[in-house]
Design a protein around this motif. Structure first.
Motif, PDB file in Angstrom:
ATOM      1  N   ARG A  66       0.625  -1.291  -0.202  1.00  0.00           N
ATOM      2  CA  ARG A  66       0.029   0.025  -0.026  1.00  0.00           C
ATOM      3  C   ARG A  66       0.897   1.351   0.074  1.00  0.00           C
ATOM      4  O   ARG A  66       0.523   2.198  -0.604  1.00  0.00           O
ATOM      5  CB  ARG A  66      -1.128   0.028   1.224  1.00  0.00           C
ATOM      6  N   VAL A  67       1.881   1.416   0.739  1.00  0.00           N
ATOM      7  CA  VAL A  67       2.985   2.526   0.750  1.00  0.00           C
ATOM      8  C   VAL A  67       3.207   2.538  -0.711  1.00  0.00           C
ATOM      9  O   VAL A  67       3.339   3.485  -1.085  1.00  0.00           O
ATOM     10  CB  VAL A  67       4.118   2.273   1.801  1.00  0.00           C
ATOM     11  N   THR A  68       3.564   1.343  -1.385  1.00  0.00           N
ATOM     12  CA  THR A  68       4.308   1.758  -2.820  1.00  0.00           C
ATOM     13  C   THR A  68       3.331   2.113  -3.522  1.00  0.00           C
ATOM     14  O   THR A  68       3.441   3.195  -4.446  1.00  0.00           O
ATOM     15  CB  THR A  68       4.716   0.142  -3.307  1.00  0.00           C
ATOM     16  N   LYS A  69       1.990   1.659  -3.567  1.00  0.00           N
ATOM     17  CA  LYS A  69       0.929   1.805  -4.509  1.00  0.00           C
ATOM     18  C   LYS A  69       0.476   3.370  -4.248  1.00  0.00           C
ATOM     19  O   LYS A  69       0.081   4.198  -4.949  1.00  0.00           O
ATOM     20  CB  LYS A  69      -0.219   1.097  -4.356  1.00  0.00           C
ATOM     21  N   GLY A  70       0.747   3.807  -2.940  1.00  0.00           N
ATOM     22  CA  GLY A  70       0.043   5.132  -2.466  1.00  0.00           C
ATOM     23  C   GLY A  70       1.088   6.192  -3.243  1.00  0.00           C
ATOM     24  O   GLY A  70       0.880   7.333  -3.353  1.00  0.00           O
ATOM     25  N   SER A  71       2.152   5.666  -3.672  1.00  0.00           N
ATOM     26  CA  SER A  71       3.185   6.755  -4.367  1.00  0.00           C
ATOM     27  C   SER A  71       3.231   6.514  -5.779  1.00  0.00           C
ATOM     28  O   SER A  71       4.058   7.090  -6.611  1.00  0.00           O
ATOM     29  CB  SER A  71       4.725   6.457  -3.716  1.00  0.00           C
ATOM     30  N   ASP A  72       2.098   5.640  -6.274  1.00  0.00           N
ATOM     31  CA  ASP A  72       1.776   5.698  -7.744  1.00  0.00           C
ATOM     32  C   ASP A  72       3.092   4.957  -8.454  1.00  0.00           C
ATOM     33  O   ASP A  72       3.253   5.143  -9.565  1.00  0.00           O
ATOM     34  CB  ASP A  72       1.699   6.968  -8.487  1.00  0.00           C
ATOM     35  N   LEU A  73       3.584   4.131  -7.539  1.00  0.00           N
ATOM     36  CA  LEU A  73       4.900   3.099  -8.200  1.00  0.00           C
ATOM     37  C   LEU A  73       4.162   1.718  -8.584  1.00  0.00           C
ATOM     38  O   LEU A  73       3.280   1.255  -7.983  1.00  0.00           O
ATOM     39  CB  LEU A  73       5.852   2.954  -7.209  1.00  0.00           C
ATOM     40  N   TYR A  74       4.412   1.088  -9.518  1.00  0.00           N
ATOM     41  CA  TYR A  74       4.356  -0.066  -9.915  1.00  0.00           C
ATOM     42  C   TYR A  74       4.875  -1.247  -9.220  1.00  0.00           C
ATOM     43  O   TYR A  74       6.049  -0.920  -8.798  1.00  0.00           O
ATOM     44  CB  TYR A  74       4.617  -0.502 -11.513  1.00  0.00           C
ATOM     45  N   VAL A  75       4.239  -2.314  -8.812  1.00  0.00           N
ATOM     46  CA  VAL A  75       4.793  -3.254  -7.960  1.00  0.00           C
ATOM     47  C   VAL A  75       4.984  -4.575  -8.797  1.00  0.00           C
ATOM     48  O   VAL A  75       4.249  -4.952  -9.569  1.00  0.00           O
ATOM     49  CB  VAL A  75       3.808  -3.681  -6.842  1.00  0.00           C
ATOM     50  N   TYR A  76       6.300  -4.998  -8.322  1.00  0.00           N
ATOM     51  CA  TYR A  76       6.536  -6.549  -9.009  1.00  0.00           C
ATOM     52  C   TYR A  76       6.992  -7.446  -7.827  1.00  0.00           C
ATOM     53  O   TYR A  76       8.344  -7.238  -7.168  1.00  0.00           O
ATOM     54  CB  TYR A  76       7.885  -6.344 -10.059  1.00  0.00           C
ATOM     55  N   LEU A  77       6.094  -8.119  -7.281  1.00  0.00           N
ATOM     56  CA  LEU A  77       6.254  -8.932  -6.133  1.00  0.00           C
ATOM     57  C   LEU A  77       6.859 -10.496  -6.606  1.00  0.00           C
ATOM     58  O   LEU A  77       6.286 -11.125  -7.384  1.00  0.00           O
ATOM     59  CB  LEU A  77       5.146  -9.037  -5.550  1.00  0.00           C
ATOM     60  N   ILE A  78       7.874 -10.783  -6.031  1.00  0.00           N
ATOM     61  CA  ILE A  78       8.778 -12.002  -6.110  1.00  0.00           C
ATOM     62  C   ILE A  78       8.602 -12.983  -5.251  1.00  0.00           C
ATOM     63  O   ILE A  78       8.882 -12.812  -4.072  1.00  0.00           O
ATOM     64  CB  ILE A  78      10.084 -11.891  -6.395  1.00  0.00           C
ATOM     65  N   THR A  79       7.647 -14.097  -5.153  1.00  0.00           N
ATOM     66  CA  THR A  79       7.420 -15.076  -4.250  1.00  0.00           C
ATOM     67  C   THR A  79       7.637 -16.381  -4.701  1.00  0.00           C
ATOM     68  O   THR A  79       7.603 -16.808  -6.142  1.00  0.00           O
ATOM     69  CB  THR A  79       6.029 -15.021  -3.941  1.00  0.00           C
ATOM     70  N   ALA A  98      -3.380  -2.695 -12.767  1.00  0.00           N
ATOM     71  CA  ALA A  98      -2.759  -2.843 -14.077  1.00  0.00           C
ATOM     72  C   ALA A  98      -1.538  -2.563 -13.994  1.00  0.00           C
ATOM     73  O   ALA A  98      -0.839  -1.699 -13.354  1.00  0.00           O
ATOM     74  CB  ALA A  98      -3.583  -1.949 -15.186  1.00  0.00           C
ATOM     75  N   TYR A  99      -0.655  -3.370 -14.543  1.00  0.00           N
ATOM     76  CA  TYR A  99       0.867  -3.400 -14.747  1.00  0.00           C
ATOM     77  C   TYR A  99       1.599  -3.511 -13.421  1.00  0.00           C
ATOM     78  O   TYR A  99       2.827  -3.282 -13.353  1.00  0.00           O
ATOM     79  CB  TYR A  99       1.265  -1.929 -15.258  1.00  0.00           C
ATOM     80  N   ASP A 100       0.742  -4.213 -12.328  1.00  0.00           N
ATOM     81  CA  ASP A 100       1.442  -4.785 -11.366  1.00  0.00           C
ATOM     82  C   ASP A 100       1.467  -6.462 -11.580  1.00  0.00           C
ATOM     83  O   ASP A 100       0.854  -6.728 -12.228  1.00  0.00           O
ATOM     84  CB  ASP A 100       0.814  -4.547 -10.038  1.00  0.00           C
ATOM     85  N   TYR A 101       2.769  -6.907 -11.063  1.00  0.00           N
ATOM     86  CA  TYR A 101       2.891  -8.276 -11.179  1.00  0.00           C
ATOM     87  C   TYR A 101       3.336  -9.045 -10.275  1.00  0.00           C
ATOM     88  O   TYR A 101       3.880  -8.745  -9.220  1.00  0.00           O
ATOM     89  CB  TYR A 101       3.912  -8.602 -12.594  1.00  0.00           C
ATOM     90  N   VAL A 102       2.811 -10.619 -10.171  1.00  0.00           N
ATOM     91  CA  VAL A 102       3.497 -11.240  -9.264  1.00  0.00           C
ATOM     92  C   VAL A 102       4.458 -12.471  -9.880  1.00  0.00           C
ATOM     93  O   VAL A 102       3.918 -13.086 -10.804  1.00  0.00           O
ATOM     94  CB  VAL A 102       2.483 -11.940  -8.303  1.00  0.00           C
ATOM     95  N   GLN A 103       5.577 -12.440  -9.463  1.00  0.00           N
ATOM     96  CA  GLN A 103       6.386 -13.608  -9.928  1.00  0.00           C
ATOM     97  C   GLN A 103       6.455 -14.811  -9.180  1.00  0.00           C
ATOM     98  O   GLN A 103       6.791 -14.446  -7.964  1.00  0.00           O
ATOM     99  CB  GLN A 103       7.877 -12.996 -10.167  1.00  0.00           C
TER     100      GLN A 103
END
Length: 266
Positions: A66-79, A98-103
């Motif tokens: 949420r902190v990341t998205k609150g700054s309008d940054l795209y998220v790429y989460l690696i799990t 949109a344009y956020d991804y989970v790897q």
């Protein structure tokens, strides 16, 4: 950098071929993360890749997103995908856009192949996690680390990713870290052949996209080795594809910054 990779903690849920034995468990504090995001946002960064260890081990992972998205940054989460429950998938679907991804990491297309790297039973848990993420409307990227033990799995892995409904399939070169130093004799010519085959199949399937990475192993290995030997080595930015220090940076939990994760033990 256009993209930065905060490593949320020095910890892993399971040994892997390129595991490094860190001296202690170090956690990226949420308050520090807020400051990092603020500075990166001001500097023009557009995407943050959240990695670990395993990010989903953190109880505050959704606060971090949420902190990341609150700054309008795209998220790429690696799990590694094994911890994805129905609730986690649903909650990720609520915060990612949109344009956020989970790897999700898969090192083999069968339980026998994958579990030999990741531990007994992990293949089934990963597939269940991917299915939950896809069902939640999340763009999933299946990622493989090509190495001697799984080069025969790469084409079947692409087909598996396609069957699972993944957005994309790609690869990350084996890092020159830890025990991986003993596993670097990868037949690069064979990798290039496999990459061409997967790219062709992806273009014909119209489903899962091939995102690259398999054939980049020879270049990445050579360049990382050169930079480690001489950090001042001249690199022509118009003739290379490596993004280390050019449009990507790696941020360790203790605040240290590296051109890329492969160079953390330089």
């Amino acid at each position: 950098p256009l993209s930065s990779i905060p490593q949320l903690r020095y910890q892993s849920t399971r040994h892997s071929a390129n595991r490094v034995a860190w001296a202690r468990d170090v956690v990226f504090a949420l308050a520090d993360y807020r400051e990092v995001v603020r500075h990166l946002n001001e500097s023009g960064t557009v995407e943050l890749t959240l990695s670990g260890g395993e990010p989903l081990l953190r109880p505050d992972i959704f606060d971090i997103i949420r902190v990341t998205k609150g700054s309008d940054l795209y998220v790429y989460l690696i799990t590694n995908g094994t911890l994805v429950t129905d609730r986690i998938a649903r909650d990720l679907g609520d915060v990612l856009r949109a344009y956020d991804y989970v790897q999700v990491s898969l090192d083999g297309a069968t339980p026998e192949a994958h579990d030999s790297f990741r531990g007994a039973g992990s293949f089934d848990r990963v597939l269940a996690g991917v299915k939950r993420l896809v069902a939640a409307g999340i763009s999933v990227v299946v990622n493989t680390t090509p190495q001697l033990g799984n080069i025969g799995e790469l084409v079947p892995l692409f087909h598996l990713a396609n069957e699972l409904g993944a957005y994309g399939y790609g690869a990350t070169p084996l890092a020159l870290l830890g025990r991986a130093r003993q596993h670097m004799r990868v037949p690069v010519g064979r990798l290039l052949e496999i990459e061409d085959e997967i790219a062709m199949r992806a273009s014909r399937s119209g489903g899962t996209r091939y995102l690259g990475g398999i054939g980049g192993e020879a270049f990445d290995r050579a360049l990382c080795g050169a930079l480690k030997a001489d950090p001042g080595v001249p690199v022509d930015p118009t003739s290379v594809t490596c993004d280390a220090g050019r449009w990507k940076a790696h941020i360790a939990p203790d605040g240290s910054i590296y051109p890329c994760v492969f160079m953390m033990d330089a």
